[in-house]
Structure formats: structure tokens, C-alpha cells
Write an enzyme that holds these catalytic residues in place. Sequence first.
Site, PDB file in Angstrom:
ATOM      1  N   ASP A  47      49.197  25.315  53.465  1.00 23.21           N
ATOM      2  CA  ASP A  47      49.953  26.312  54.228  1.00 23.21           C
ATOM      3  C   ASP A  47      51.031  25.632  55.062  1.00 23.21           C
ATOM      4  O   ASP A  47      52.182  26.105  55.134  1.00 23.21           O
ATOM      5  CB  ASP A  47      48.981  27.098  55.112  1.00 23.21           C
ATOM      6  CG  ASP A  47      49.699  28.087  56.023  1.00 23.21           C
ATOM      7  OD1 ASP A  47      50.332  29.009  55.488  1.00 23.21           O
ATOM      8  OD2 ASP A  47      49.621  27.938  57.251  1.00 23.21           O
ATOM      9  N   GLU A 118      48.088  28.006  47.908  1.00 24.82           N
ATOM     10  CA  GLU A 118      48.327  27.070  49.013  1.00 24.82           C
ATOM     11  C   GLU A 118      47.432  25.842  48.897  1.00 24.82           C
ATOM     12  O   GLU A 118      47.860  24.722  49.203  1.00 24.82           O
ATOM     13  CB  GLU A 118      48.100  27.769  50.351  1.00 24.82           C
ATOM     14  CG  GLU A 118      49.171  28.800  50.682  1.00 24.82           C
ATOM     15  CD  GLU A 118      48.937  29.491  52.003  1.00 24.82           C
ATOM     16  OE1 GLU A 118      49.921  29.998  52.573  1.00 24.82           O
ATOM     17  OE2 GLU A 118      47.789  29.540  52.476  1.00 24.82           O
TER      18      GLU A 118
END
Length: 222
Positions: A47, A118
Site C-alpha cells: 500500500d 497491494e
Amino acid sequence: MLTEDTRAFLARLAGREPQDESLWLEALTHGSTGQPRNYERLEFLGDRVLGLAVAEWLHELGTGDEGKLSQRLNALVSRTTCAAVARAIDLGPHMLLGKQAREDGGQDSDNILGDVMEALLGASFVEQGFDATRDIVRRLWSDAVTGQTGKSKHPKSALQEWAAGNRRKMPEYSLVERSGPDHAARFTVAVSINGVGQAEATGSSKQEAETLAAEEFLRRFG
């Protein structure tokens, strides 16, 4: 062990054969499998890597002030966009899900697809570093960055401005219902403006449901 198909998928994604098989398996593994290591830690890392890669890209493009750049960044790294990228590369069949999660539609869940996407970026960062991972982001996010993603005002912001412009109180959001198991939860949210009306919408996260409710309110009353 990675299957032959998944190894080929990861090689296409990363530009080379995966070196640390356990790392990539971790990135693809959902908690519902009961395995001691799942994608959550790599998702946390990925992320941040995605955010930096996209922020650098937007800065390089040199368009928009800080507010507009932040608006685009938030849209481009959102779970919805990550899930869309995951679907575009057909990530779903390579994710490792428990039996119940798979039966509940986890393979096509925005939450899971976005998180695993992610996590794969996190695995790439650990194995290949930032430059190689940035190359992956620029390849997979190219359509989103060159398109309209994040260029229009976010529906919740648009609704706030509509309320202010019409001398109304600010929108109020309330959770109507939460259903489904944790890994495939559905949220129904209502948004209301006193003296105008109310609209409801359902999404795979509370934030998504609020956004969709704001869109529906503007469509109905705006």
C-alpha cells in the site's frame, strides 16, 4: 508450492521468474486458508509502495495543485482501482482462499482482490526493490493514470458542496446493515440531508457504500 500457471502469471507480472517462492505464496494467501502467513503484512507494505509510486508519477506529470493531486492519488490507490487492476490481469484464479471464502465469492471480492494486488506489490518491493516495482505500477496503472480516474470531484465532496450551495445542513451518513462474512462483507449505508431526502446504497466496504449513496443522492435530488 506455486503451480506452473501461477509461476507464469507472476513472471509476467514481475518481469522475471519469482525467486523466493514462499514470499509470493504469502502475498497470494488469504487468512481463510488457516495458513500461519497470509498477505496482510505484505499488503501493508505494498500500500505504501503504491502510494509513493503513484505520487511520484503524478508529480512528474506536473498537472494540478496539491488538492487536485491528492484527489487523484486517493482515487488511483483506492481499493476499487486496485481491484479493477487485479481483474484486468486475471489475478482472481491465482489467489489462495479457504473453501468458505471461495464459496462466498471471495475470488471476485473488491476487498480481497485489492488487498492481494497491494500484497503482490509488497512482495515485488521486497524481492526486487522500488525501481522494479514502480515499473509494474506504471504498466498496470497506465490506463487509470492517463484516463479520468480521480479527475472528477469525489461524490461525497460534491454532495457537501451541493448542500452548502443550497443552504442545507451537511449530509449525514448512517450504517443501515452489515451482512455477509468478514472476508466478503456487504455494507448498506443511507445518506440524508434534512429537508431534502435520503438515498441508500450497498458496497463491499463502508466507504464504498457511502460514496455510492452520495452518487445516488445527487442523481435523485441534485
